[in-house]
Design an enzyme around this catalytic site. Structure first.
Site, short mmCIF file in Angstrom:
data_model
loop_
_atom_site.label_atom_id
_atom_site.label_comp_id
_atom_site.label_asym_id
_atom_site.label_seq_id
_atom_site.Cartn_x
_atom_site.Cartn_y
_atom_site.Cartn_z
N ASP A 11 51.39 26.47 2.59
CA ASP A 11 50.57 26.06 3.73
C ASP A 11 51.23 26.34 5.08
OD1 ASP A 11 49.14 25.06 1.66
OD2 ASP A 11 48.97 23.03 2.46
N ASP A 58 41.77 26.02 -5.13
CA ASP A 58 43.18 25.64 -4.94
C ASP A 58 43.93 25.63 -6.28
OD1 ASP A 58 45.38 24.82 -3.44
OD2 ASP A 58 44.29 23.25 -2.39
C1 GAL Z 1 46.61 22.81 -0.34
C2 GAL Z 1 46.00 24.03 0.33
C3 GAL Z 1 45.56 23.62 1.70
C4 GAL Z 1 44.53 22.51 1.58
C5 GAL Z 1 45.10 21.35 0.78
C6 GAL Z 1 44.04 20.30 0.47
O1 GAL Z 1 47.04 23.16 -1.61
O2 GAL Z 1 46.95 25.06 0.38
O3 GAL Z 1 45.03 24.73 2.41
O4 GAL Z 1 43.38 23.02 0.96
O5 GAL Z 1 45.64 21.80 -0.44
O6 GAL Z 1 44.52 19.27 -0.31
#
Ligand code: GAL
Length: 406
Positions: free
Chosen positions: A218, A163
């Site tokens: 997301d 991430d």
């Molecule tokens: C976001 C990511 C999500 C999930 C989330 C967890 O940045 O895009 O898919 O992994 O963090 O905190």
């Protein structure tokens, strides 16, 4: 969600010293290096904890999910990665600087879980971050790439989602290759899934770095989010192919925010776009409708077609272009076509076969992938159908005479 909300509240001074064998930002070789792990010849399939469970995960949920993937038949259809997202780790590293599973939620440790998942014939994925913290403020892997890749390998991890939170404002092109190098030298073949939300146009550079790269922020469990993300991901179609895929984020099928036909459209378009098919619902408690969508073998075979070309939006009509045709080439001179109604009433959607790149004089058999019926053996000229609001009809056209696809 606003990217700004993810920027780091800490200063460089609080960083721990690098534990890497090479300095992670010695980038002199990066342009020349490749991931080359032999994975992702077709888009990855499996399950991920985030969309349904967020931080409410524990080893029992993961084990029961692995059990359900097998007992539902989904594992046999190719859904083989069981991926733990954020919140699996303790809030701090141990005194040796190692990542530690949260002792309350993962008391048996990740190696034990990997053994369990492997015994079911499945693979285990884990999550970290190319920053100093994960998005849920667990320790990140920036400057710990080699140590973390080594510990993932020693646990038997098969997949890493990486991430982009708390990234100190350093460009992704600098922060993501060090983990590729660390995974390459970890001694284990580990799928590398980049999650930098499309902020620095990863399609342009990430095929040398990872096996897939998120192209958008997301997804959420709504029609507006899903359609917006489909359009954003479409832009990058020409950059996907065997070894590296555009990732418009995980599936929301079965999470309750869309209707049956909307989920069917979501699954159809993700399959056609050669998106990773990562289930995001609670597979232990799926409805039969959810299982029916996720286990449509004909649609899955579009996604897993060995030609590996991302299908795209080829024509739009109607108010705001809501009456849409998406299509893409498949192996054996076949073509997948989706007639997608994004309008607020039922419409008839038609497409000239020439617009789809087909020879106007050729004939085709037409297979309806949701009805599991071959509709006609000698179609030529035009393909068309009435499509209900937000539904998506999906067909494979196979040539019934030669030189059909130009
Ligand atoms: C976001 C990511 C999500 C999930 C989330 C967890 O940045 O895009 O898919 O992994 O963090 O905190």
């Amino acid at each position: 969600m606003a990217i700004a909300a993810r920027l780091p509240p800490i200063s460089d001074g609080e960083l721990q010293k690098p534990t890497s064998r090479i300095h992670p930002f010695d980038t002199s070789n990066y342009g020349k290096l490749q991931l080359n792990n032999g994975l992702a010849l077709t888009p990855q399939m499996g399950w991920n904890s985030w969309n349904f469970f967020a931080c409410n995960i524990n080893e029992t949920v993961i084990k029961e999910t692995a059990d359900a993937l097998v007992s539902s038949g989904l594992a046999d259809l190719g859904y083989n990665y069981v991926n733990i997202d954020d919140c699996w780790s303790s809030l701090t590293r141990n005194t040796k600087g190692e990542l530690v599973p949260d002792p309350k939620t993962f008391p048996s440790g990740i190696k034990d879980l990997a053994d369990y998942v492997h015994n079911k014939g499945l693979k285990l994925g884990i999550y970290s971050d190319a920053g100093v913290f994960t998005c849920q403020v667990r320790p990140g892997s920036l400057y710990h790439e080699n140590a973390d890749a080594d510990i993932f390998a020693s646990w038997g991890v098969d997949y890493l989602k990486y991430d982009n939170c708390y990234n100190l404002g350093i460009k992704p092109e600098k922060r993501y290759p060090p983990m590729r190098e660390a995974l390459n030298s970890s001694g284990r073949t580990i799928f590398y899934s980049l999650c930098e939300w499309g902020v620095d146009n990863p399609a342009l550079w990430a095929s040398k770095v990872g096996n897939s790269w998120r192209t958008t922020d997301d997804i959420s469990d709504s029609w507006v989010s899903m359609t917006t993300i489909a359009d954003l991901n479409d832009k990058w179609a020409s950059y996907a192919g065997p070894g590296g895929w555009n990732d418009p984020d995980m599936l929301e099928v079965g999470n309750g925010g869309m209707s049956y036909v909307e989920y069917r459209a979501h699954f159809s378009i993700w399959a056609l776009m050669k998106a990773p098919l990562l289930i995001g619902c609670d597979v232990r408690n799926m409805t039969s409708e959810t299982l029916e969508i996720l286990s449509n073998e004909e649609v899955i075979s579009v996604n897993q077609d060995p030609l590996g070309v991302q299908g795209r939006k080829v024509s739009v009509e109607g108010k705001d272009g809501c009456s849409q045709v998406w299509a893409g080439p498949l192996s054996k001179n076949r073509l997948v076509v989706a007639l997608w109604n994004r309008c607020s009433e039922a419409v008839t959607i038609t497409s000239k076969l020439e617009t789809l790149g087909l020879d106007a004089t050729a004939t085709f058999s037409v297979r309806n992938l949701w009805k599991h019926e071959t509709l006609a053996e000698n179609v030529s000229g035009t393909l068309g159908a009435q499509v209900d609001v937000h539904d998506c009809k999906m067909y494979i056209l196979s040539p019934t005479c030669s030189h059909a696809i130009s």
